[in-house]
Design an enzyme around this catalytic site. Sequence first.
Site, PDB file in Angstrom:
ATOM      1  N   ASN A   9     -10.460  10.916  -6.385  1.00 14.27           N
ATOM      2  CA  ASN A   9     -11.299  12.311  -7.138  1.00 14.27           C
ATOM      3  C   ASN A   9     -10.401  13.500  -6.934  1.00 14.27           C
ATOM      4  OD1 ASN A   9     -13.387  13.941  -7.414  1.00 14.27           O
ATOM      5  ND2 ASN A   9     -14.579  13.844  -5.432  1.00 14.27           N
ATOM      6  N   LYS A  11     -11.378  16.202  -8.019  1.00 12.25           N
ATOM      7  CA  LYS A  11     -12.268  17.199  -8.064  1.00 12.25           C
ATOM      8  C   LYS A  11     -11.964  18.324  -9.346  1.00 12.25           C
ATOM      9  CE  LYS A  11     -13.024  16.194  -3.154  1.00 12.25           C
ATOM     10  NZ  LYS A  11     -13.710  16.636  -1.975  1.00 12.25           N
ATOM     11  N   HIS A  99     -22.031  12.898  -4.680  1.00 12.74           N
ATOM     12  CA  HIS A  99     -21.006  13.507  -3.723  1.00 12.74           C
ATOM     13  C   HIS A  99     -21.594  14.525  -2.923  1.00 12.74           C
ATOM     14  CE1 HIS A  99     -17.363  15.285  -2.251  1.00 12.74           C
ATOM     15  NE2 HIS A  99     -16.739  14.237  -2.468  1.00 12.74           N
ATOM     16  N   GLU A 101     -20.460  17.486  -2.282  1.00 14.67           N
ATOM     17  CA  GLU A 101     -20.262  18.593  -2.814  1.00 14.67           C
ATOM     18  C   GLU A 101     -21.476  18.839  -4.088  1.00 14.67           C
ATOM     19  OE1 GLU A 101     -16.187  18.113  -3.533  1.00 14.67           O
ATOM     20  OE2 GLU A 101     -15.784  18.108  -1.603  1.00 14.67           O
ATOM     21  N   GLY A 177     -11.798  17.250   3.318  1.00 18.00           N
ATOM     22  CA  GLY A 177     -10.926  18.422   2.961  1.00 18.00           C
ATOM     23  C   GLY A 177     -10.521  19.045   4.587  1.00 18.00           C
ATOM     24  N   SER A 217     -10.240  13.126   4.324  1.00 16.98           N
ATOM     25  CA  SER A 217      -9.261  13.243   4.893  1.00 16.98           C
ATOM     26  C   SER A 217      -8.391  11.955   5.122  1.00 16.98           C
ATOM     27  CB  SER A 217      -9.328  14.034   6.253  1.00 16.98           C
ATOM     28  OG  SER A 217      -9.836  15.296   5.887  1.00 16.98           O
TER      29      SER A 217
HETATM   30  P1  13P Z   1     -10.319  14.777   0.880  1.00 19.45           P
HETATM   31  O1  13P Z   1      -9.674  13.478   0.739  1.00 19.45           O
HETATM   32  O2  13P Z   1      -9.832  15.974   0.216  1.00 19.45           O
HETATM   33  O3  13P Z   1     -10.952  14.998   2.234  1.00 19.45           O
HETATM   34  O4  13P Z   1     -11.801  14.660   0.052  1.00 19.45           O
HETATM   35  C1  13P Z   1     -12.627  13.423   0.179  1.00 19.45           C
HETATM   36  C2  13P Z   1     -13.466  13.341  -1.049  1.00 19.45           C
HETATM   37  O5  13P Z   1     -14.517  14.194  -0.912  1.00 19.45           O
HETATM   38  C3  13P Z   1     -13.411  12.216  -2.005  1.00 19.45           C
HETATM   39  O6  13P Z   1     -14.305  12.455  -2.643  1.00 19.45           O
END
Ligand code: 13P
Length: 254
Positions: A9, A11, A99, A101, A177, A217
């Site tokens: 992803n 983002k 997600h 977010e 993250g 992570s």
């Molecule tokens: P990270 O791997 O940066 O923690 O993000 C995970 C994530 O939200 C994947 O959709």
Amino acid sequence: MRQKLVAGNWKMNLTYPEALALVGEITSLAGEAGAASAPTVVICPPFPFLHAVGQQLPPASNFHLGAQNCHQKESGAFTGEVSAKMLASVGCEYVILGHSERRQYFREDDELLGQKLKAALAAGLKPIFCVGESLDTREADETFKYIGKQLTDGLFHLSNEEFAQVVIAYEPIWAIGTGRTATSAQAQEVHAFIREQIARAYDAQAALDTTILYGGSANAQNAKELFSQPDVDGGLIGGAALKAADFTTIIQSF
Ligand code: 13P
């Protein structure tokens, strides 16, 4: 069909040239990952890069294209939005929905996500549906209750046939993250719980057949340990998906 799967992803990161460079690096580094035993790899770039990134993926390989979101309607006067049908028409096969977010910053709730799921499925896309608890919820010992509700209200309204198309991603919000990964035992515990809930809502076979990913992570160092858990079928990778070498190591961590 349950499968080993790693999704990247991206983002809201990268420019167009950077996106092309990254996918080029990933496909050349992970080239031999085209072997029959290789996991399914889904690359999920931002909308403007989808078509061009899709063109860089080796055809008829284990690499597939995914989007990070879609609108719930098929078409119409929704300025700035992108429909599932449009995504399918540029070569997407998957779409991330729910997600944390999107839930947090764009107020996407179960009702809206239900409509998005239906739209994605109607366009022939496979949803990667995300669930996951906050740190407060975990510390209050309400993780299972919370995830159970997200599944029941957000996903289990689908028919058996629709549900069979869905990949689930468990992404604890406190691990996204933050560099704070769930331990493999924490991931396994929640994945096993999710599988139990699927068995209750559908049947035992549906539970066995569902692909459940871990996200939060996950990186080149911890992927092997996470993926070795019996109910962890792969990962939904954020930050580490932006580094070709790390992402390739993750793909090769089964
Ligand atoms: P990270 O791997 O940066 O923690 O993000 C995970 C994530 O939200 C994947 O959709």
